[in-house]
Design a protein around this motif. Structure first.
Motif, short mmCIF file in Angstrom:
data_model
loop_
_atom_site.label_atom_id
_atom_site.label_comp_id
_atom_site.label_asym_id
_atom_site.label_seq_id
_atom_site.Cartn_x
_atom_site.Cartn_y
_atom_site.Cartn_z
N GLU A 190 0.84 -1.20 0.00
CA GLU A 190 0.00 0.00 0.00
C GLU A 190 0.88 1.26 0.00
O GLU A 190 0.58 2.23 -0.71
N VAL A 191 1.95 1.25 0.78
CA VAL A 191 2.88 2.39 0.78
C VAL A 191 3.44 2.56 -0.63
O VAL A 191 3.47 3.68 -1.15
N PRO A 201 4.63 0.38 -8.71
CA PRO A 201 4.94 -0.38 -7.50
C PRO A 201 5.26 -1.84 -7.80
O PRO A 201 4.86 -2.38 -8.83
N TRP A 202 5.98 -2.47 -6.88
CA TRP A 202 6.31 -3.88 -7.01
C TRP A 202 5.06 -4.75 -6.90
O TRP A 202 4.14 -4.42 -6.16
N SER A 203 5.11 -5.88 -7.56
CA SER A 203 4.04 -6.87 -7.45
C SER A 203 4.23 -7.67 -6.15
O SER A 203 5.31 -7.65 -5.54
N GLU A 204 3.21 -8.38 -5.76
CA GLU A 204 3.31 -9.23 -4.57
C GLU A 204 4.41 -10.27 -4.75
O GLU A 204 5.15 -10.59 -3.82
N VAL A 247 2.02 0.90 9.23
CA VAL A 247 3.25 1.07 8.46
C VAL A 247 3.11 2.33 7.62
O VAL A 247 2.18 2.46 6.83
N ILE A 248 4.06 3.27 7.83
CA ILE A 248 4.01 4.53 7.09
C ILE A 248 5.17 4.69 6.11
O ILE A 248 5.19 5.62 5.32
N GLY A 249 6.14 3.77 6.18
CA GLY A 249 7.27 3.83 5.27
C GLY A 249 8.02 2.51 5.27
O GLY A 249 7.85 1.68 6.16
N GLN A 250 8.84 2.33 4.24
CA GLN A 250 9.61 1.10 4.12
C GLN A 250 10.88 1.35 3.32
O GLN A 250 10.96 2.31 2.56
N ILE A 251 11.87 0.48 3.55
CA ILE A 251 13.11 0.52 2.78
C ILE A 251 13.61 -0.91 2.61
O ILE A 251 13.42 -1.74 3.50
#
Length: 158
Positions: free
Chosen positions: A27-28, A36-39, A62-66
């Motif tokens: 979602e992010v 965006p990346w696929s599952e 979750v508000i962000g990712q790396i």
């Protein structure tokens, strides 16, 4: 507290991404990135022994990712995103700092960025990344700028 007093927002915290975070991370990505990346890609990345994936969580969300891949003394930031309503608060900088801190022996960090993403390019430049190349049609619709941070020179290094 009375009914009209808002409780202060809890501070965001970083942690390793879990498989149960997959939907939130996607979602992010969906709200942050043009492609965006696929599952499937996410699952492959999370299964890789060469990757580290972190999330920034606030108030149970979750508000962000790396994501970072490690090969010898080089790191590659594969993905980084923060929800639009949480940007410009230092979260991306914190995500990058935490990911790099996990690899104290790393010498170089690479990433790709869209030339049109001026905000991201400015952030990376402020951290010491330099433009070191171009990847034609990397995003399909646009080239990518390759940016590199030499940790012996940058703010995260010596």
């Amino acid at each position: 507290m009375g009914p009209f007093v808002r409780e202060p927002e809890k501070e965001p915290f970083l942690r390793r991404m879990r498989l149960s975070d997959l939907g939130a991370a996607m979602e992010v990505d969906r709200r942050s990135l043009p492609k965006p990346w696929s599952e499937r890609i996410w699952r492959d990345e999370l299964d890789s022994p060469f990757g580290l994936y972190l999330v920034l969580e606030q108030d149970g969300r979750v508000i962000g990712q790396i994501g970072v891949r490690s090969v010898l003394d080089e790191l590659h930031i594969t993905t980084i995103a923060v929800l639009p309503e949480h940007r410009r608060r230092g979260h991306a900088r914190a995500l990058i700092g935490a990911a790099l801190a996990a690899y104290p022996d790393a010498r170089f960090v690479h990433l790709e960025v869209r030339p049109t993403n001026r905000t991201a390019r400015a952030l990376y430049a402020s951290l010491g990344f330099r433009e070191t190349g171009r990847r034609p049609r990397y995003y399909g619709d646009e080239d990518a700028l390759l940016m590199t941070l030499d940790l012996s020179e940058g703010p995260f290094g010596g």
